[in-house]
Design a protein around this motif. Structure first.
Motif, short mmCIF file in Angstrom:
data_model
loop_
_atom_site.label_atom_id
_atom_site.label_comp_id
_atom_site.label_asym_id
_atom_site.label_seq_id
_atom_site.Cartn_x
_atom_site.Cartn_y
_atom_site.Cartn_z
N ALA A 283 0.84 -1.30 -0.01
CA ALA A 283 0.06 0.24 0.02
C ALA A 283 1.00 1.36 -0.04
CB ALA A 283 -1.01 -0.08 1.16
N LYS A 286 2.53 1.72 -3.47
CA LYS A 286 1.60 2.26 -4.63
C LYS A 286 1.38 3.93 -4.03
CE LYS A 286 -1.60 -0.84 -4.79
NZ LYS A 286 -2.70 -1.63 -5.35
N ALA A 287 1.07 4.32 -3.06
CA ALA A 287 0.65 5.45 -2.65
C ALA A 287 2.09 6.52 -3.02
CB ALA A 287 0.41 5.60 -1.17
N ASN A 412 -6.48 8.23 -12.43
CA ASN A 412 -7.59 8.82 -11.60
C ASN A 412 -8.91 8.60 -11.82
OD1 ASN A 412 -7.03 9.96 -8.91
ND2 ASN A 412 -7.98 11.92 -9.69
N LEU A 428 -7.76 10.60 4.18
CA LEU A 428 -7.53 9.85 3.19
C LEU A 428 -7.32 8.16 3.49
CD1 LEU A 428 -5.74 9.43 0.32
CD2 LEU A 428 -3.75 9.50 1.75
N PHE A 430 -6.17 4.20 2.58
CA PHE A 430 -5.23 3.17 2.01
C PHE A 430 -5.98 1.99 1.69
CE2 PHE A 430 -2.46 5.84 4.15
CZ PHE A 430 -1.28 5.99 3.28
N SER A 437 -4.81 2.13 -5.14
CA SER A 437 -3.88 2.63 -4.22
C SER A 437 -4.43 3.25 -3.11
CB SER A 437 -2.97 3.50 -5.01
OG SER A 437 -2.01 3.99 -4.15
N VAL A 438 -5.07 4.33 -3.14
CA VAL A 438 -5.47 5.27 -2.15
C VAL A 438 -6.91 5.84 -2.70
CG1 VAL A 438 -3.53 5.96 -0.79
CG2 VAL A 438 -4.16 7.31 -2.45
N TYR A 439 -7.77 6.12 -1.92
CA TYR A 439 -8.99 6.94 -2.15
C TYR A 439 -9.61 7.93 -0.90
CZ TYR A 439 -11.64 3.53 0.71
OH TYR A 439 -12.05 2.58 1.57
N SER A 547 7.12 14.29 -6.05
CA SER A 547 6.06 14.83 -5.06
C SER A 547 5.73 16.24 -5.11
CB SER A 547 6.56 14.63 -3.71
OG SER A 547 7.65 15.45 -3.23
#
Length: 583
Positions: A283, A286-287, A412, A428, A430, A437-439, A547
């Motif tokens: 996790a 992927k994040a 996305n 957020l 995971f 990945s995240v949502y 980032s």
């Protein structure tokens, strides 16, 4: 390694602050505070006193949807937590000191005209800080929208859909300084200090890492890990801690040396149980970079852990209260245009036109327009820049080493449902599912999307390499199958429960550069070997990797390099030399 600015000579010097604690850390912060105060800069107070062209494919399917009221009429409805006390940290003060150096640099006799290609955060940051230093930025953007990798668009209903799910961390000191300098700190919606993971073996259940406010770093992080008993056993926690000891003892030198290992290879080497990888690092990988731990450089994870565990509020998260082009990018443009700069949309760069000696002559746009300046900056994504490298530069080591840097595919997904989902958080999440990945439920977390009756999930589909060429329908079908596992009581793959009102799928075939082992030596400095040509972008050399923080810092470092080189640049410009002779 921390970059601390030497105000006396205007050059950056590199100092190691890894392992600073107690009196040493306090002394370090006092030194930085004195530097910031010496030039009249104190955190976000400074702003109050101051009057990318990469390939994006987006598409949508829409069912009738009630149009939202205008953005200006929004009310504060999502829960906000207080802004964390980050203004006194070492990293924040270093970022503030660099901002102060640029804002108080010696005013140029004749401002340089700096032409910048790419209006992502790196290009916007370069333009902002170049203008602060008294020069004139001309920012070129290929598309009709600002933001690059944080771009967003409005659909026919007036709803925004974005390139990615963007989270702002307490460990982003240059981003946090930028918000303060622009006077928009209130646009960040801070969430409780937690990290929340879905539980694949217990559909509909979540496991939390809660960081207590009463404990400083790293004790708050240690407490959060020790208190969580759903994901790792005590034996696994202890073996993982032992595996991390060399990073804690070795500091930055150890972190940099681990660039040769993938996360999976490092864990095997350190004897960390496989379940730690399966439960946490899949996790996390992927994040961080949209790829699995089999491919991700361990250096990336160690840098993140260092920031999150060494800074009390490092892992605290915030959502922007609306779409980045309006709520973040526009204030930056307003700032530097008020200082004489300009931005030109729909201005796609076709090529760098060179002089016979290989130096840069001017930029030429696809429509044939020539854009001339005194200094030129590429703030384009690395994949786009590589397509434009002139033949004369191809064998220069600075440019040749970029071959290994390549963007990673990202998708996305936004889905509007006809009901308000209950099995979610104002945070957020995971997903820990194979394709996601995240949502976040943006109708709960973000003011712009707030809706008390319906949910809008924004999800990062990753790894996306095998899906980037698939149809939107295939991607939505796969996403719904994943969501049926996360929301078993509320969502079914066949929509027999919550129904889709509409969706948007945004595909980025080449997003942030893929942080695989041995990439670190390939990242270029902002100052290129070509006279009057500079680089910015999160792939360039800076300590925050790929980032938003890395992009903003790269722009500041690019601006710093130009300011430091002013005398040499001014002497090389014939018109300026002629003016000096006449005087």
């Amino acid at each position: 390694m921390q970059g601390a600015l030497c105000l006396q000579c205007g050059h950056a010097r590199i100092e190691s602050t890894v392992g600073f604690s107690g009196a040493a850390a306090a002394q370090k912060m006092k030194q930085l505070q004195r530097k910031a105060d010496a030039v009249g800069f104190r955190g976000s107070d400074f702003c109050a006193a101051q009057s990318s062209s990469f390939n994006i494919i987006f598409s949508s399917s829409t069912v009738s949807h009630q149009k939202r009221r205008g953005y200006s009429a929004l009310e504060v409805t999502a829960i906000d937590y207080p802004r964390p006390d980050i203004d006194g940290t070492v990293n924040y003060l270093e970022a503030a000191t660099l901002s102060a150096f640029l804002a108080t640099a010696r005013r140029p006799e004749k401002p340089l005209k700096v032409v910048i290609a790419g209006a992502g955060l790196a290009g916007l940051s370069t333009a902002k800080y170049i203008a602060d230093a008294g020069h004139i930025p001309i920012l070129l953007e290929a598309r009709d929208v600002l933001g690059g990798k944080v771009a967003a668009w409005k659909d026919e209903d007036g709803d925004w859909y974005e390139t990615g799910l963007h989270i702002f961390f307490g460990a982003y000191p240059n981003v946090q300084n930028l918000f303060g300098e622009l006077g928009i700190n209130d646009r960040l919606q801070w969430k409780e200090h937690s990290m929340i993971f879905a539980m694949p073996d217990n559909p509909g259940q979540f496991s939390r890492f809660d960081f207590p406010n009463v404990l400083p770093a790293p004790l708050n992080g240690v407490w959060a890990i020790l208190k969580n008993n759903e994901m790792l056993t005590w034996e696994e926690k202890i073996r993982f801690a032992i595996g991390l000891l060399p990073a804690i003892v070795g500091g930055q030198n150890y972190v940099e040396a681990m660039d040769k290992y993938t996360v999976k290879e490092w864990m095997l080497k350190q004897g960390v149980p496989r379940r730690v990888n399966d439960e946490v690092f899949i996790a996390m990988s992927k994040a961080l970079n949209f790829i699995d731990p089999d491919d991700l450089s361990m250096q990336c994870v160690l840098i993140a852990l260092n920031r999150f565990l060494q800074e009390t509020h490092g892992s605290k998260m915030a959502f922007l209260d609306g779409a980045p082009p309006e709520r973040l990018c526009k204030p930056i443009v307003d700032h530097f245009t008020a200082l004489g700069g300009e931005v030109r949309l729909n201005s796609r760069l076709q090529k760098f036109v060179l002089n016979e000696d290989g130096s840069i002559k001017h930029f030429q746009l696809q429509n044939g327009t020539i854009v001339e300046g005194d200094v030129y900056v590429s703030a384009m994504p690395v994949d786009v820049f590589k397509l434009l490298i002139p033949d004369q530069w191809a064998n220069v080591p600075y440019f040749r080493k970029l071959d290994k840097l390549a963007g990673v595919p990202v998708i996305n997904v936004h889905i509007w449902f006809d009901t308000k989902l209950k099995n979610t958080y104002d945070h957020l999440l995971f997903s820990r599912s194979p394709l996601l990945s995240v949502y976040a439920d943006m109708s709960t977390t973000c003011k712009e999307y707030y809706d008390p009756d319906k949910s809008m999930l924004e999800l990062v589909f990753a790894p996306a390499e095998d899906w980037i060429g698939r149809s939107d329908e295939d991607i939505i079908k796969a996403t719904m199958e994943e969501l049926a596992q996360l929301f078993p009581d509320e969502i079914a793959a066949d929509q027999s429960k919550a129904k889709i009102l509409k969706y948007h799928v945004v595909k980025t075939p080449r997003s942030v550069y893929k942080i695989v082992p041995n990439c670190e030596p390939c990242r270029p400095l902002q100052r290129s070997p070509v006279p009057r040509f500079y680089m910015a972008g999160d792939f360039t050399k800076q300590k925050y990797l790929a980032s938003m923080e890395g992009a903003v810092l790269s722009g500041k470092l690019c601006a710093q390099s130009i300011v430091q080189d002013y005398d040499k640049l001014a002497a090389a410009i014939p018109s300026m030399e002629k003016e000096k002779t006449l005087v």
